[in-house]
Enzyme design. Structure first.
Site, PDB file in Angstrom:
ATOM      1  N   THR A  47       0.779  -1.197   0.090  1.00  0.00           N
ATOM      2  CA  THR A  47      -0.045  -0.076  -0.057  1.00  0.00           C
ATOM      3  C   THR A  47       0.956   1.212   0.062  1.00  0.00           C
ATOM      4  OG1 THR A  47       0.156   0.254   2.370  1.00  0.00           O
ATOM      5  CG2 THR A  47      -1.691  -1.088   1.569  1.00  0.00           C
ATOM      6  N   ASP A  48       0.273   2.410  -0.427  1.00  0.00           N
ATOM      7  CA  ASP A  48       0.912   3.456  -0.330  1.00  0.00           C
ATOM      8  C   ASP A  48       0.941   3.930   1.182  1.00  0.00           C
ATOM      9  OD1 ASP A  48       2.388   5.964  -0.659  1.00  0.00           O
ATOM     10  OD2 ASP A  48       1.200   6.474  -2.375  1.00  0.00           O
ATOM     11  N   CYS A  49       1.720   4.794   1.435  1.00  0.00           N
ATOM     12  CA  CYS A  49       2.005   5.060   2.968  1.00  0.00           C
ATOM     13  C   CYS A  49       1.061   6.250   3.406  1.00  0.00           C
ATOM     14  CB  CYS A  49       3.307   5.546   3.436  1.00  0.00           C
ATOM     15  SG  CYS A  49       4.657   4.648   2.518  1.00  0.00           S
TER      16      CYS A  49
END
Ligand code: NAG
Ligand code: NAG
Ligand code: NAG
Ligand code: NAG
Ligand code: NAG
Ligand code: NAG
Length: 704
Positions: free
Chosen positions: A315-317
């Site tokens: 996932t993106d952060c």
């Protein structure tokens, strides 16, 4: 600040001072910097590990992963679902930090990478948009020895070997540069799906492919991001954390947003894909089974057996926290954790790894609450472990492995730095050149005026996702001053240029044989979380340029340093401005490359490089088109003009593919066949009968 006032050619005490300052910086931020790599299965220090199946290099990766996973408790597995993975000391597994970045050189963005006294900087190539402008796949593809992605992966391995970097790099960014205002457009290869696909798959190969050709193993692991239809950061109240990209049509999805990712997975065999923050048509990408297991793992076969097992989706952060808290997509955090992991089916997961801590906090409760079963967690961590195994992380001492001998001496070599200069030269685009302007003669010019807020910049040249301190900087002024005598004035205190020193600049230009104006943007204008609202040169830049040009006697060269296109119509049509160059953010050697072009040591666009990878729109375009409209195609019913050279047919300042050379070209047809045969499709009405025909419009095919 202190660093900017110290010149590299300075006396010893100042250099010592500079090192001292850097030392202080690292002391405060990187206390844990170490000098040896992290790895599991250290059988030399702990011989009992040798009998563990997952440490046994003569067993296949899948079986080693199965062996490892069955030894772990649920709590131990969960620590491998997040970027700052925990240790399992009883099995000789140390902490591993998944998050490193290498967008255009090893970067200090991400906690996995540090710079130190041993490696003070890495080679900083031009920002991606400029390298892409070379349209030269052999610059970024695995052909021959000289391609820049291989330099990046070699420096990355060298830094891993001294404990300064991880093995998993979350690059490249291959989102389509859909709107000229996007602050991160600079990180991408531009607006064309084909060029972006080529760039993405080549970048991945350059990072991942090993010299021994073993397809099951990785030199370092790449990650194609941000999946998908992500290209809005923060525009007039819409931000990436809340943005629901809607409506993204199936057609735009298939022929614009998805092709780079497809190529990355299928042609590049990438180890990882990152899902984005935004929603697409009402669903967060990190919780969308169709996009994750359906397309990436299903249609594109991310986990295909052909190339070894188990790629991971990250996932993106921190996308999960975002879709739970900011998008209210689920009622509870446990449901959010389960939705991400289960964005798959009973055989494959959606998300395997979470940049952030969300899965670390909420997965156990999700399992206990029956929202996701432990089998799904096993699949997720297996994908992660398999990646680390392909990287040799579980093979014991890295110094005994291929690439084990790389170290600080292999970072910032003269050869690597020369390639950074070459990449910039190949990308720089000559947009306007009146007869008698460029190239300037280094012998005829006695006094060159160099003006502009970007004329003597360092950090600006490397854009975002930069290396900490590149090996060395050559500013435009330094590059130009290496060939001729110069006078210099910034003209404005920064690129925002709220007040220009017009009179002083005019004096400087009036006294010179030629003038170079280095203008444009920097990260205060366009960056991550910072989209533009207009495409004009900031503040009083236009005023300064026009006033200086008006009093100059010799050639006036306007150099635009920027990621996105600029409406410089005023300069295009002003006869006093004799040349325009776009230099992107040209990297650590940018100033040298600019000088190479200006003095004709390098002829831009001689073969094929140096063309705009994106349309430069007039300001009227952005006044009319909301950034939030995802449609690529025009809509005549409401006057929507469409996007990019593929669909937009209106006025441009400069067009996709524009780029001049110092050479004159003529084209002639050397030979052509008299007859052209076009095979008929199976479904064509005439296919099986006697008639020989193609379906073609009458105007164009008449008499042919
Ligand atoms: C140009 O920038 C360099 C690097 O920051 C600096 O050392 C030098 O003093 C600057 N030159 C001028 C004339 O300001
Ligand atoms: C590693 O696996 C191979 C193949 O199964 C086996 O023959 C060997 O004994 C194992 N090595 C150790 C140290 O257990
Ligand atoms: C991780 O390492 C620390 C320090 O060596 C140790 O105290 C801790 O018990 C380890 N954690 C696990 C789960 O092994
Ligand atoms: C592409 O880049 C390579 C590597 O720098 C270079 O050798 C080659 O000449 C370039 N191709 C063209 C057409 O300029
Ligand atoms: C999400 O819920 C919070 C708290 O209930 C609310 O303030 C916010 O507006 C909601 N956001 C969206 C996008 O619905
Ligand atoms: C250009 O210079 C002329 C005088 O030489 C002056 O009349 C005119 O206003 C100037 N234009 C600009 C834009 O500075």
């Amino acid at each position: 600040m202190a660093m900017a006032s110290v010149s590299p050619q300075n006396s010893v005490p100042k250099v010592v001072f500079l090192l001292f300052c850097m030392f202080l910086v690292f002391l405060s931020t990187h206390v844990s910097a170490q000098s040896s790599p992290v790895f599991a299965c250290d059988v030399v220090s702990n011989p009992s590990l040798a009998s563990l199946g997952f440490c046994n290099t003569s067993i296949g990766i899948n079986d080693r992963v199965v062996d490892l996973v069955k030894r772990l408790t649920l709590q131990e597995k969960i620590v491998f679902l997040v970027n700052s993975a925990g240790n399992v000391s009883r099995l000789g597994i140390p902490k591993y930090e998944w998050w490193s970045e290498a967008l255009h050189g090893v970067s200090y963005v991400g906690p996995g990478t540090h710079f130190s006294d041993d490696v003070a900087g890495a080679t900083s190539f031009p920002q991606v948009i400029l390298t892409a402008a070379s349209f030269n796949t052999s610059l970024f593809e695995a052909i021959g020895k000289v391609y820049y992605t291989q330099v990046v992966s070699t420096e990355a391995r060298a830094m891993y070997n001294v404990g300064l970097a991880g093995l998993t790099f979350w690059s490249p960014n291959i989102n389509i540069f859909r709107d000229p205002r996007w602050g991160r457009g600079q990180e991408t290869p531009g607006e064309d799906p084909l060029l972006s696909s080529k760039y993405g798959s080549c970048y991945v190969k350059g990072l991942q492919q090993r010299d021994d050709g073993d397809p099951d193993k990785l030199k370092v692991a790449a990650c194609c991001k941000h999946y998908t239809a992500y290209d809005l950061d923060n525009w007039k109240g819409s931000d990436r954390y809340h943005f629901n990209a809607v409506v993204v049509t199936k057609q735009d999805m298939d022929d614009t947003f998805q092709p780079p990712f497809k190529s990355c997975v299928i042609d590049g065999n990438v180890a990882s894909v990152m899902c984005s923050y935004n929603q697409v048509n009402g669903k967060p990408t990190c919780a969308d089974p169709d996009l994750l297991s359906g397309v990436i793992r299903g249609e594109w076969n991310l986990n295909g057996y052909q190339w070894g097992c188990c790629r991971y989706i990250v996932t993106d952060c921190d996308s999960l926290d975002v879709f739970y808290k900011s998008q209210n997509y689920t009622k509870t955090p446990e449901e959010a954790a389960a939705a991400a992991i289960l964005a798959g089916n009973s055989l494959v997961t959606g998300v395997d790894l979470n940049c952030g801590s969300f899965l670390g906090q909420h997965t156990e409760a999700a399992v206990k609450g029956g929202l996701v079963n432990e089998h799904a967690i096993d699949i997720a961590v297996s994908n992660n472990f398999a990646t680390l195994m392909r990287l040799g992380f579980f093979d014991g001492d890295p110094s005994k492995q291929l690439y084990g001998k790389l170290g600080p001496k292999d970072v910032c070599t003269a050869e690597n730095q020369e390639l950074a200069r070459e990449a910039a030269r190949q990308g720089i685009v000559l947009l306007k050149n009146t007869a008698g302007s460029l190239p300037l003669s280094p012998t005829a010019i006695k006094n060159l005026a160099v003006i502009g807020p970007n004329a003597n910049v360092t950090k600006t040249m490397i854009g975002n996702y930069e290396g900490g301190t590149p090996c060395k900087y050559t500013t435009p002024l330094q590059g130009l001053a290496a060939s001729v005598a110069t006078t210099y004035l910034p003209g404005c205190s920064n690129v925002a240029c709220s007040t220009a020193q017009v009179d002083d600049a005019k004096k400087l230009a009036a006294a010179a044989d030629a003038t170079v104006l280095v203008m444009g943007a920097d990260l205060s204008i366009e960056a991550e979380s910072r989209d533009r609202v207009d495409v004009l040169l900031p503040g009083q830049q236009q005023l300064l340029i026009t006033a200086v040009a008006n009093v100059s006697c010799g050639p006036v060269i306007l150099v635009i340093m920027s990621g996105g296109g600029m409406d410089v119509s005023f300069a295009r049509t002003n006869d006093k401005i004799t040349s325009i160059l776009w230099v992107g953010y040209p990297g650590e050697a940018g100033g040298a490359a600019i000088a190479d072009i200006i003095f004709g040591y390098y002829n831009p666009s001689t073969h094929q490089p140096g063309r705009l990878p994106m349309t430069w729109y007039p300001q009227s375009y952005v006044d009319k088109v909301p950034m939030t409209n995802m449609n690529m195609r025009p809509d005549p019913s409401n006057g929507y003009p469409g996007r990019t050279y593929r669909f937009y047919t209106g006025e441009t300042v400069y067009s996709f593919g524009d780029g001049l050379s110092y050479s004159q070209f003529t084209h002639e047809l050397i030979q052509a066949p008299q007859l052209v045969y076009v095979p008929l499709e199976e479904s064509h009405v005439c296919h099986s009968s006697e008639c020989q025909s193609v379906v073609a419009s009458e105007q164009t095919c008449q008499n042919s």
